[in-house]
Design an enzyme around this catalytic site. Structure first.
Site: not given
Ligand code: NAD
Length: 490
Positions: A176, A386
């Site tokens: 997803k 962040e």
């Molecule tokens: P997010 O957590 O909002 O969303 C990430 C994914 O999770 C999306 O596909 C979203 O639809 C899904 N999601 C949201 N709610 C969910 C739930 N309840 N159950 C299951 N899936 C759910 O994050 P974002 O805003 O898309 O990305 C930014 C974040 O990602 C930042 O915190 C960043 O640091 C992190 N990130 C980490 C890495 C790493 O390698 N550690 C790499 C890239 C991004």
């Protein structure tokens, strides 16, 4: 541009069960660039059932690893063939510069290649047996059905870190992507079909986190969840995954320190401190947003940063001279603005930026000026949380011990950097820094064979490298008695 704009379930391109769709927006001008299905729990269940059947009854898990590697290598070749189209699609969807997206595509093909090469080299182990006439061996088997959830900042790069190791080890999967940026992931599923990934092995469901993502996390037919995204979501997934004690791989946020000692090469440190943050408008998990600068060079260092930042060229990722594109969405822009307001209220000094740009040509995009705060204290919200945007905080230190203490003062532990020409001091510092990756005289460099992941609340497990493939295997000990005898105890 030809793009299926559909989900891929059990080898078929399909719309959402409900018939609902979602418009995908270009963050540079808010134009609709695609309309894709908005799947929900029912689509996720269908995809999980397909992946389950392909794992339990299909041939993929027992296909020789060399053959799986050949298919994954073919995916790398197809990505290279379609590199320009993929890079332009990624930039359209995320707002990042095309040059940056081209670099991403090279990295992505490199990840598929790396894991294709590793496919038949993981092996097992014969271990010493305590019983005569017996064989004791350790083998690595696929985990089963993998749910894979990715974020919007590096959509295809993050997908590649999950798809390639899962496939070469014989797992089946349901991916997803972020609902905001699914386009390049759809395209790569087209390429995976072309490369010969069998029916049901890799499935793609599009939709929101609280529907599709929640179903993947809580469905008992999913054996492993690999998630990259924010900390709050990661905690929810961890809780949901406890339903059947799924294997968990979590790549979460970061608030990464970058320590600059006075004896560092000044110009290089300034340049790389900027590179370490402002790529993709600071929307990078490993961005070095917490600059920790030695007092004796602090003012000069900040002035040099500010002078460079004032000259940044913001604009369309498709213009060659653009250095920084827009943020991903209106909601995210509002979040970054709120963090900057909080920073001001908590007493940090705004050295540059702190608002949206006034340029009339940028008004339709989600742009925010590169921003630097000085006089930052470690307990400020902008130092601890962040903002995930183009915002740097600068703290001052007087001793090596204080620098390391400030660097470690975070719930996160993803990455960090140290700039100094004293190699002994550098090694002393990094030995104490509690992060999954630490760079000395560099920042934000990663490559397929180096493990990536976080200490503390930055996550669980590792992606990339050999550890990244091990996440997708279960270890089995097989004991074979070649000359069984009665024990006669009972
Ligand atoms: P997010 O957590 O909002 O969303 C990430 C994914 O999770 C999306 O596909 C979203 O639809 C899904 N999601 C949201 N709610 C969910 C739930 N309840 N159950 C299951 N899936 C759910 O994050 P974002 O805003 O898309 O990305 C930014 C974040 O990602 C930042 O915190 C960043 O640091 C992190 N990130 C980490 C890495 C790493 O390698 N550690 C790499 C890239 C991004």
């Amino acid at each position: 541009m030809s793009l299926k704009q559909q989900q891929y379930i059990n080898g078929k391109w399909v719309d959402a069960n409900s018939g609902h769709t979602r418009d995908i927006i270009n963050p540079f001008n808010q134009e609709v660039i695609a309309t894709v299905p908005e799947g929900d729990e029912t689509d996720a269940k269908a995809a999980i059932a397909a992946a389950r059947a392909a794992f339990d009854h299909g041939e993929w898990p027992s296909t020789p690893a060399t053959e799986r590697g050949t298919i994954v290598r073919k995916i790398a070749e197809l990505i290279e063939r379609d590199k320009e189209e993929l890079a332009r699609l990624e930039s359209l969807d995320t707002g990042k510069t095309v040059e940056e997206s081209r670099g991403d595509m090279d990295d992505i093909a490199g990840v598929f290649r790396y894991y294709a090469e590793l496919a038949d080299k993981m092996g097992g182990e014969l271990i010493d047996s305590p019983v005569p006439n017996s064989i004791s061996k350790v083998v690595h088997e696929p985990v089963g059905v993998c749910g894979q959830i990715t974020p919007w900042n590096y959509p295809l790069l993050q997908a590649s870190w999950k798809l390639a190791p899962a496939l070469v080890t014989g797992n089946t999967l349901v991916m997803k992507p972020s609902e905001i940026t699914p386009l390049t992931t759809i395209k790569v599923f087209e390429l995976m079909e072309e490369a010969g990934v069998p029916t049901g092995v890799a499935n793609l469901v599009l939709g929101a986190g609280h529907t599709v993502g929640a179903e993947l996390s809580s469905n008992v037919d999913v054996d492993l969840i690999s998630f990259t995204g924010g900390l709050v979501t990661g905690k929810k997934i961890m809780e949901a995954a406890s339903v059947n004690v799924k294997k968990l791989a979590l790549e979460l946020g970061g608030k990464n320190p970058n320590i600059i000692f006075a004896d560092a090469d000044f110009e290089t440190a300034v340049d790389q401190a900027l590179n370490g943050v402002f790529f993709h408008a600071g929307q990078i998990c490993s961005a070095g947003t917490r600059l920790i600068v030695e007092e004796s060079i602090h003012d000069e260092f900040v002035n040099a940063l500010v002078e460079r930042v004032k000259k940044f060229k913001l604009g369309s990722g498709f213009d060659e001279d653009t250095q920084m594109g827009p943020l991903i969405s209106a909601e995210h822009l509002a979040k970054v603005e709120k963090y900057v307001e909080t920073g001001k209220k908590e007493g940090a000094t705004l050295a540059v930026g702190g608002s949206r740009p006034e340029d009339p040509e940028l008004q339709n995009g989600f742009f925010y000026l590169p921003t630097i705060f000085t006089d930052c204290k470690t307990d400020m919200t902008i130092v601890q949380e962040e903002a995930f945007g183009p915002v740097i905080t600068v703290e001052k230190f007087r001793s090596e011990e204080e620098a390391v203490k400030l660097a470690n003062d975070s719930i996160y532990g993803l990455a960090g950097g140290v700039w100094t020409n004293d190699i002994v001091k550098a090694e002393r510092c990094v030995a104490k820094m509690r992060m999954g990756t630490v760079w000395i005289n560099d920042f934000n460099l990663y490559f397929p064979h180096a493990p990536w992941g976080g200490f503390k609340q930055s996550g669980i497990g590792r992606e990339l490298g050999r550890l990244g493939i091990e996440e997708y295997t279960e270890t089995k000990h097989i004991f074979h008695n070649l000359k069984p005898e009665s024990i006669n105890w009972f």
